[in-house]
Design a protein around this motif. Structure first.
Motif, PDB file in Angstrom:
ATOM      1  N   SER A  64      78.829  29.737  39.902  1.00  9.22           N
ATOM      2  CA  SER A  64      78.456  31.140  40.115  1.00  9.22           C
ATOM      3  C   SER A  64      78.621  31.657  41.538  1.00  9.22           C
ATOM      4  O   SER A  64      78.388  32.847  41.783  1.00  9.22           O
ATOM      5  N   TRP A  65      79.027  30.799  42.493  1.00 11.41           N
ATOM      6  CA  TRP A  65      79.195  31.232  43.874  1.00 11.41           C
ATOM      7  C   TRP A  65      80.516  30.700  44.421  1.00 11.41           C
ATOM      8  O   TRP A  65      80.881  29.551  44.163  1.00 11.41           O
ATOM      9  N   ALA A  66      81.212  31.522  45.228  1.00  9.43           N
ATOM     10  CA  ALA A  66      82.550  31.167  45.689  1.00  9.43           C
ATOM     11  C   ALA A  66      82.549  29.995  46.661  1.00  9.43           C
ATOM     12  O   ALA A  66      83.561  29.289  46.784  1.00  9.43           O
ATOM     13  N   ASP A  90      72.130  33.199  48.080  1.00  5.15           N
ATOM     14  CA  ASP A  90      72.558  32.380  46.948  1.00  5.15           C
ATOM     15  C   ASP A  90      71.416  31.548  46.378  1.00  5.15           C
ATOM     16  O   ASP A  90      71.620  30.806  45.405  1.00  5.15           O
ATOM     17  N   ASN A  91      70.232  31.674  46.957  1.00  6.26           N
ATOM     18  CA  ASN A  91      69.040  31.031  46.416  1.00  6.26           C
ATOM     19  C   ASN A  91      67.934  32.033  46.102  1.00  6.26           C
ATOM     20  O   ASN A  91      67.021  31.728  45.335  1.00  6.26           O
ATOM     21  N   SER A  93      79.012  40.785  46.813  1.00 10.41           N
ATOM     22  CA  SER A  93      79.154  40.098  48.090  1.00 10.41           C
ATOM     23  C   SER A  93      77.948  40.377  48.982  1.00 10.41           C
ATOM     24  O   SER A  93      77.345  41.449  48.904  1.00 10.41           O
ATOM     25  N   TYR A  94      77.635  39.391  49.834  1.00 11.88           N
ATOM     26  CA  TYR A  94      76.502  39.489  50.744  1.00 11.88           C
ATOM     27  C   TYR A  94      76.970  39.098  52.148  1.00 11.88           C
ATOM     28  O   TYR A  94      76.923  37.918  52.520  1.00 11.88           O
ATOM     29  N   PRO A  95      77.425  40.058  52.960  1.00 11.90           N
ATOM     30  CA  PRO A  95      77.803  39.721  54.340  1.00 11.90           C
ATOM     31  C   PRO A  95      76.573  39.256  55.122  1.00 11.90           C
ATOM     32  O   PRO A  95      75.490  39.819  54.992  1.00 11.90           O
ATOM     33  N   LEU A 108      78.679  35.600  51.626  1.00 10.48           N
ATOM     34  CA  LEU A 108      78.399  34.928  50.366  1.00 10.48           C
ATOM     35  C   LEU A 108      78.937  35.793  49.224  1.00 10.48           C
ATOM     36  O   LEU A 108      78.722  37.005  49.209  1.00 10.48           O
ATOM     37  N   VAL A 109      79.643  35.176  48.297  1.00 14.66           N
ATOM     38  CA  VAL A 109      80.247  35.910  47.180  1.00 14.66           C
ATOM     39  C   VAL A 109      79.731  35.324  45.873  1.00 14.66           C
ATOM     40  O   VAL A 109      79.985  34.155  45.566  1.00 14.66           O
ATOM     41  N   LYS A 110      79.023  36.151  45.120  1.00  9.49           N
ATOM     42  CA  LYS A 110      78.556  35.736  43.795  1.00  9.49           C
ATOM     43  C   LYS A 110      79.630  36.102  42.775  1.00  9.49           C
ATOM     44  O   LYS A 110      80.038  37.260  42.677  1.00  9.49           O
ATOM     45  N   THR A 111      80.079  35.121  42.008  1.00 12.76           N
ATOM     46  CA  THR A 111      81.203  35.317  41.099  1.00 12.76           C
ATOM     47  C   THR A 111      80.786  35.552  39.654  1.00 12.76           C
ATOM     48  O   THR A 111      81.560  36.108  38.872  1.00 12.76           O
ATOM     49  N   THR A 112      79.587  35.133  39.289  1.00 16.58           N
ATOM     50  CA  THR A 112      79.135  35.202  37.902  1.00 16.58           C
ATOM     51  C   THR A 112      77.658  35.570  37.868  1.00 16.58           C
ATOM     52  O   THR A 112      76.870  35.039  38.664  1.00 16.58           O
ATOM     53  N   GLY A 113      77.286  36.451  36.959  1.00 19.97           N
ATOM     54  CA  GLY A 113      75.889  36.820  36.808  1.00 19.97           C
ATOM     55  C   GLY A 113      75.107  35.762  36.058  1.00 19.97           C
ATOM     56  O   GLY A 113      75.664  34.782  35.548  1.00 19.97           O
ATOM     57  N   PRO A 114      73.769  35.929  35.970  1.00 21.08           N
ATOM     58  CA  PRO A 114      72.924  34.924  35.325  1.00 21.08           C
ATOM     59  C   PRO A 114      73.100  34.908  33.807  1.00 21.08           C
ATOM     60  O   PRO A 114      73.510  35.892  33.198  1.00 21.08           O
ATOM     61  N   ALA A 115      72.775  33.760  33.223  1.00 24.21           N
ATOM     62  CA  ALA A 115      72.859  33.628  31.769  1.00 24.21           C
ATOM     63  C   ALA A 115      71.718  34.348  31.064  1.00 24.21           C
ATOM     64  O   ALA A 115      71.817  34.639  29.868  1.00 24.21           O
TER      65      ALA A 115
END
Length: 257
Positions: A221-223, A70-71, A33-35, A43-50
């Motif tokens: 990948s983002w909530a 998120d970018n 998470s990134y407050p 911002l909540v990242k739900t999945t890591g990169p491939a």
């Protein structure tokens, strides 16, 4: 020249022009998470990169549309900082070294490619949300890539305005490949308006971009992403545009001749 596009996850993708490799909007952090301090959201990242950053080497150029996590997350910032060459907004570039240059809309730079040709990168405008939101969300740019034998490729960045896309088409087109940041990103705390293209607006964007092949990113990948690229592909097919979209899942690639 062929163009291979690989989705890493979220907005992050690799564009490979016959060995000249570009990474756009690098995000390589694991889920977290990134407050935000400037607005009441997290911002909540739900999945890591491939792919890991190391798996993508060699990378010749990194394009970062703006600084939101998120970018451009923590590991993405490190990736940009250590890149051979990076291009981003003027405001973001000031926080990096000499290898990262800032660009204003419609400013261009030319870069040598391994086969002796040059790739021309033109920054283009992007508006991140509706009136009242984009003014406080910070500067965002997109990019148009051109060159001898290079398909004219538009990277939209976090833009939600069809008027901007029409302007880019008029000034830099005709666009042949459009990497559109979609997913209908939104936050109720910011009014619930779309901050990137919704699927419905992406269909309208395809009409503006005439015969361009559409490659959607930023739809996983983002909530705060509210729509998926598979849903967008279904909508394109319903509208008779199925032959114009290449919807990828993280880790997948497509080759455009």
């Amino acid at each position: 020249m062929s163009l291979e596009i690989t989705l890493v996850g979220g907005p992050t993708a690799v564009l490979d022009f016959d060995g000249f490799r570009i990474v756009i909007d690098p995000t390589f952090d694991p889920p977290q998470s990134y407050p935000r301090e400037d607005v009441p959201i997290t911002l909540v990242k739900t999945t890591g990169p491939a792919f890991t950053p190391e798996a993508l080497e060699p990378v010749h150029l990194v394009l970062a549309s703006h600084e939101h996590e998120d970018n451009l997350d923590h590991l993405g910032r490190r990736f940009l900082a250590n890149s051979r060459k990076g291009l981003t907004t003027v405001e973001a570039a000031a926080k990096f070294g000499e290898n990262v240059a800032g660009m204003e809309p419609y400013e261009s730079v030319s870069l040598p490619m391994p086969d002796g040709r040059e790739l021309r990168v033109t920054a283009v405008p992007a508006l991140h949300g509706p009136d009242g939101v984009w003014q406080v969300s910070g500067p965002v740019i997109g990019f148009v890539l051109t060159g001898t034998g290079v398909p004219t490729t538009y990277i939209s960045g976090d833009n939600s305005w069809l008027e901007v896309i029409d302007e880019v088409q008029q000034k830099c087109g005709p666009i042949q490949v459009a990497v559109l940041f979609v997913g209908g990103a939104r936050f109720e705390a910011l009014g619930g308006d779309y901050l990137t293209l919704s699927n419905e607006e992406a269909v309208k964007a395809a009409a503006v971009l005439e015969g361009a092949t559409i490659v959607p990113v930023h739809a996983d990948s983002w909530a705060h992403v509210s729509q998926t690229s598979s849903e967008l592909r279904e909508l394109f097919e319903q509208e008779g545009l199925g032959d114009r979209i290449r919807a990828l899942e993280p880790g997948q690639s497509t080759v455009l001749g």
